[in-house]
Design a protein around this motif. Structure first.
Motif, PDB file in Angstrom:
ATOM      1  N   GLU A 103       0.836  -1.202   0.000  1.00 40.67           N
ATOM      2  CA  GLU A 103       0.000   0.000   0.000  1.00 40.67           C
ATOM      3  C   GLU A 103       0.868   1.249   0.000  1.00 40.67           C
ATOM      4  OE1 GLU A 103      -3.195   1.859   3.002  1.00 40.67           O
ATOM      5  OE2 GLU A 103      -3.515  -0.242   2.476  1.00 40.67           O
ATOM      6  N   GLU A 104       1.939   1.229   0.789  1.00 44.50           N
ATOM      7  CA  GLU A 104       2.840   2.383   0.834  1.00 44.50           C
ATOM      8  C   GLU A 104       3.512   2.593  -0.517  1.00 44.50           C
ATOM      9  OE1 GLU A 104       6.987   3.688   2.955  1.00 44.50           O
ATOM     10  OE2 GLU A 104       5.585   2.469   4.118  1.00 44.50           O
ATOM     11  N   ARG A 105       3.946   1.492  -1.163  1.00 47.94           N
ATOM     12  CA  ARG A 105       4.592   1.592  -2.461  1.00 47.94           C
ATOM     13  C   ARG A 105       3.600   2.103  -3.504  1.00 47.94           C
ATOM     14  NH1 ARG A 105       6.908  -3.082  -2.780  1.00 47.94           N
ATOM     15  NH2 ARG A 105       5.224  -4.135  -3.856  1.00 47.94           N
ATOM     16  N   ASP A 106       2.359   1.623  -3.466  1.00 44.68           N
ATOM     17  CA  ASP A 106       1.346   2.096  -4.403  1.00 44.68           C
ATOM     18  C   ASP A 106       1.128   3.595  -4.234  1.00 44.68           C
ATOM     19  OD1 ASP A 106       1.068  -0.462  -5.364  1.00 44.68           O
ATOM     20  OD2 ASP A 106      -0.793  -0.880  -4.272  1.00 44.68           O
ATOM     21  N   SER A 107       1.078   4.048  -2.995  1.00 46.78           N
ATOM     22  CA  SER A 107       0.911   5.470  -2.718  1.00 46.78           C
ATOM     23  C   SER A 107       2.114   6.258  -3.237  1.00 46.78           C
ATOM     24  CB  SER A 107       0.739   5.685  -1.218  1.00 46.78           C
ATOM     25  OG  SER A 107       0.682   7.053  -0.928  1.00 46.78           O
ATOM     26  N   ARG A 108       3.332   5.744  -3.002  1.00 54.28           N
ATOM     27  CA  ARG A 108       4.555   6.401  -3.458  1.00 54.28           C
ATOM     28  C   ARG A 108       4.568   6.452  -4.982  1.00 54.28           C
ATOM     29  NH1 ARG A 108       8.420   3.208  -1.240  1.00 54.28           N
ATOM     30  NH2 ARG A 108       8.479   1.950  -3.118  1.00 54.28           N
ATOM     31  N   ASP A 109       4.200   5.341  -5.624  1.00 55.47           N
ATOM     32  CA  ASP A 109       4.165   5.296  -7.084  1.00 55.47           C
ATOM     33  C   ASP A 109       3.165   6.310  -7.635  1.00 55.47           C
ATOM     34  OD1 ASP A 109       6.003   3.260  -6.865  1.00 55.47           O
ATOM     35  OD2 ASP A 109       4.609   1.668  -7.455  1.00 55.47           O
ATOM     36  N   PHE A 110       2.012   6.409  -6.977  1.00 54.01           N
ATOM     37  CA  PHE A 110       0.990   7.368  -7.381  1.00 54.01           C
ATOM     38  C   PHE A 110       1.543   8.792  -7.290  1.00 54.01           C
ATOM     39  CE2 PHE A 110      -2.347  10.350  -6.157  1.00 54.01           C
ATOM     40  CZ  PHE A 110      -3.203  10.239  -7.246  1.00 54.01           C
ATOM     41  N   LEU A 111       2.204   9.098  -6.168  1.00 53.12           N
ATOM     42  CA  LEU A 111       2.744  10.444  -5.987  1.00 53.12           C
ATOM     43  C   LEU A 111       3.868  10.734  -6.984  1.00 53.12           C
ATOM     44  CD1 LEU A 111       2.733  10.702  -2.106  1.00 53.12           C
ATOM     45  CD2 LEU A 111       1.235  11.900  -3.719  1.00 53.12           C
ATOM     46  N   LEU A 112       4.728   9.763  -7.233  1.00 48.78           N
ATOM     47  CA  LEU A 112       5.789   9.957  -8.225  1.00 48.78           C
ATOM     48  C   LEU A 112       5.200  10.227  -9.605  1.00 48.78           C
ATOM     49  CD1 LEU A 112       8.491   7.324  -7.232  1.00 48.78           C
ATOM     50  CD2 LEU A 112       8.779   9.801  -7.359  1.00 48.78           C
ATOM     51  N   ALA A 113       4.138   9.534  -9.938  1.00 45.02           N
ATOM     52  CA  ALA A 113       3.481   9.763 -11.226  1.00 45.02           C
ATOM     53  C   ALA A 113       2.935  11.189 -11.298  1.00 45.02           C
ATOM     54  CB  ALA A 113       2.366   8.750 -11.451  1.00 45.02           C
ATOM     55  N   ARG A 114       2.368  11.698 -10.202  1.00 48.36           N
ATOM     56  CA  ARG A 114       1.842  13.070 -10.193  1.00 48.36           C
ATOM     57  C   ARG A 114       2.980  14.084 -10.316  1.00 48.36           C
ATOM     58  NH1 ARG A 114      -1.361   9.613 -10.100  1.00 48.36           N
ATOM     59  NH2 ARG A 114      -0.931   9.949 -12.266  1.00 48.36           N
ATOM     60  N   VAL A 115       4.097  13.818  -9.659  1.00 51.04           N
ATOM     61  CA  VAL A 115       5.251  14.719  -9.754  1.00 51.04           C
ATOM     62  C   VAL A 115       5.773  14.724 -11.187  1.00 51.04           C
ATOM     63  CG1 VAL A 115       7.650  15.082  -9.015  1.00 51.04           C
ATOM     64  CG2 VAL A 115       5.893  14.534  -7.317  1.00 51.04           C
ATOM     65  N   ARG A 116       5.898  13.557 -11.797  1.00 48.77           N
ATOM     66  CA  ARG A 116       6.353  13.479 -13.196  1.00 48.77           C
ATOM     67  C   ARG A 116       5.434  14.274 -14.110  1.00 48.77           C
ATOM     68  NH1 ARG A 116       6.597   7.801 -12.416  1.00 48.77           N
ATOM     69  NH2 ARG A 116       8.630   7.290 -11.617  1.00 48.77           N
ATOM     70  N   GLU A 117       4.120  14.111 -13.914  1.00 45.33           N
ATOM     71  CA  GLU A 117       3.156  14.842 -14.741  1.00 45.33           C
ATOM     72  C   GLU A 117       3.333  16.342 -14.589  1.00 45.33           C
ATOM     73  OE1 GLU A 117      -0.661  13.426 -13.502  1.00 45.33           O
ATOM     74  OE2 GLU A 117      -0.357  11.445 -14.389  1.00 45.33           O
ATOM     75  N   ALA A 118       3.509  16.794 -13.357  1.00 42.12           N
ATOM     76  CA  ALA A 118       3.681  18.227 -13.104  1.00 42.12           C
ATOM     77  C   ALA A 118       4.952  18.741 -13.778  1.00 42.12           C
ATOM     78  CB  ALA A 118       3.725  18.500 -11.606  1.00 42.12           C
ATOM     79  N   LEU A 119       6.019  17.967 -13.713  1.00 42.32           N
ATOM     80  CA  LEU A 119       7.278  18.391 -14.317  1.00 42.32           C
ATOM     81  C   LEU A 119       7.193  18.405 -15.841  1.00 42.32           C
ATOM     82  CD1 LEU A 119       9.762  16.511 -11.982  1.00 42.32           C
ATOM     83  CD2 LEU A 119       9.271  18.963 -12.025  1.00 42.32           C
ATOM     84  N   ARG A 120       6.529  17.406 -16.412  1.00 38.88           N
ATOM     85  CA  ARG A 120       6.382  17.368 -17.874  1.00 38.88           C
ATOM     86  C   ARG A 120       5.541  18.531 -18.376  1.00 38.88           C
ATOM     87  NH1 ARG A 120       5.954  11.532 -17.366  1.00 38.88           N
ATOM     88  NH2 ARG A 120       3.737  11.808 -17.086  1.00 38.88           N
ATOM     89  N   ALA A 121       4.641  19.014 -17.551  1.00 36.97           N
ATOM     90  CA  ALA A 121       3.717  20.058 -17.992  1.00 36.97           C
ATOM     91  C   ALA A 121       4.280  21.478 -17.836  1.00 36.97           C
ATOM     92  CB  ALA A 121       2.402  19.935 -17.214  1.00 36.97           C
ATOM     93  N   ILE A 122       5.478  21.601 -17.285  1.00 39.79           N
ATOM     94  CA  ILE A 122       6.093  22.931 -17.194  1.00 39.79           C
ATOM     95  C   ILE A 122       6.337  23.415 -18.622  1.00 39.79           C
ATOM     96  CG2 ILE A 122       8.127  24.246 -16.458  1.00 39.79           C
ATOM     97  CD1 ILE A 122       8.514  22.168 -14.228  1.00 39.79           C
ATOM     98  N   PRO A 123       5.967  24.642 -18.927  1.00 42.24           N
ATOM     99  CA  PRO A 123       6.180  25.152 -20.291  1.00 42.24           C
ATOM    100  C   PRO A 123       7.662  25.134 -20.686  1.00 42.24           C
ATOM    101  CG  PRO A 123       4.777  26.628 -19.016  1.00 42.24           C
ATOM    102  CD  PRO A 123       5.306  25.607 -18.063  1.00 42.24           C
ATOM    103  N   ASP A 124       7.904  24.926 -21.988  1.00 39.70           N
ATOM    104  CA  ASP A 124       9.284  24.941 -22.490  1.00 39.70           C
ATOM    105  C   ASP A 124       9.972  26.236 -22.095  1.00 39.70           C
ATOM    106  OD1 ASP A 124       9.094  22.466 -23.648  1.00 39.70           O
ATOM    107  OD2 ASP A 124       8.653  23.217 -25.654  1.00 39.70           O
ATOM    108  N   GLY A 125      11.252  26.190 -21.976  1.00 40.12           N
ATOM    109  CA  GLY A 125      12.023  27.345 -21.511  1.00 40.12           C
ATOM    110  C   GLY A 125      12.098  27.315 -20.004  1.00 40.12           C
TER     111      GLY A 125
END
Length: 179
Positions: A103-125
């Motif tokens: 359960e802890e790993r699933d939660s960590r994986d979920f949060l890592l996925a959200r962080v990745r999404e946020a980083l990918r969505a930063i505008p270029d530059g």
């Protein structure tokens, strides 16, 4: 006569700077294979233009500038063949651990996925400035030098990127802080 580092052979320069330059390129491309290719291009460019290094800054900074420009020149080609970049390391693979860890790993994986999404969505530059500042540990002045952007522009891009990530992750704040 070259003005590059006279006491250092190409092999010495490559061995010393290969890993940090590769790590930066991996974070920019999201692909180890593409980072390998760009690393080779970077060091070929360095060797061809080594006489242009005047020693005014660090050799590491000079190489990262070459790597950044190499990445910029190939960005459209790479983007066409690869998914968006991944800046945060993927969670370690493995089977289920002792009870309660799944359960802890699933939660960590979920949060890592959200962080990745946020980083990918930063505008270029802003994304590039954020990667170099936050993940590569460069100062604002070094980011400005590598990206050939005015200092105030880099500061503005970093502020915009930080606000963007904070907005995107605000609903997960409590979960992120409890880690």
């Amino acid at each position: 006569m070259t003005k590059g580092p006279p006491a250092q052979s190409f092999r010495d320069v490559f061995e010393r700077h290969r890993d940090p330059v590769h790590r930066m390129l991996w974070r920019l491309t999201g692909s180890s294979h593409d980072a390998d290719d760009l690393l080779q291009e970077t060091f070929v460019t360095y060797w061809r233009k080594r006489d242009q290094f005047r020693g005014e800054g660090s050799l590491a900074g000079y190489l990262k500038r070459i790597a950044y420009r190499t990445w910029l020149n190939s960005r459209d080609r790479l983007a066409a063949k690869n998914p968006p970049l991944s800046l945060v390391h993927a969670p370690e693979a493995g089977g289920p651990g002792p009870e309660g860890e799944t359960e802890e790993r699933d939660s960590r994986d979920f949060l890592l996925a959200r962080v990745r999404e946020a980083l990918r969505a930063i505008p270029d530059g802003a994304r590039e400035a954020f990667v170099l500042f936050r993940f590569e540990g460069m100062t604002v002045a070094q980011v400005a030098e590598v990206t050939d952007a005015p200092l105030k522009t880099v500061e503005s891009r970093l502020k915009r990127a930080t606000e963007h990530v904070a907005r995107r992750l605000s609903k997960y704040r409590d979960q992120l802080l409890s880690r």
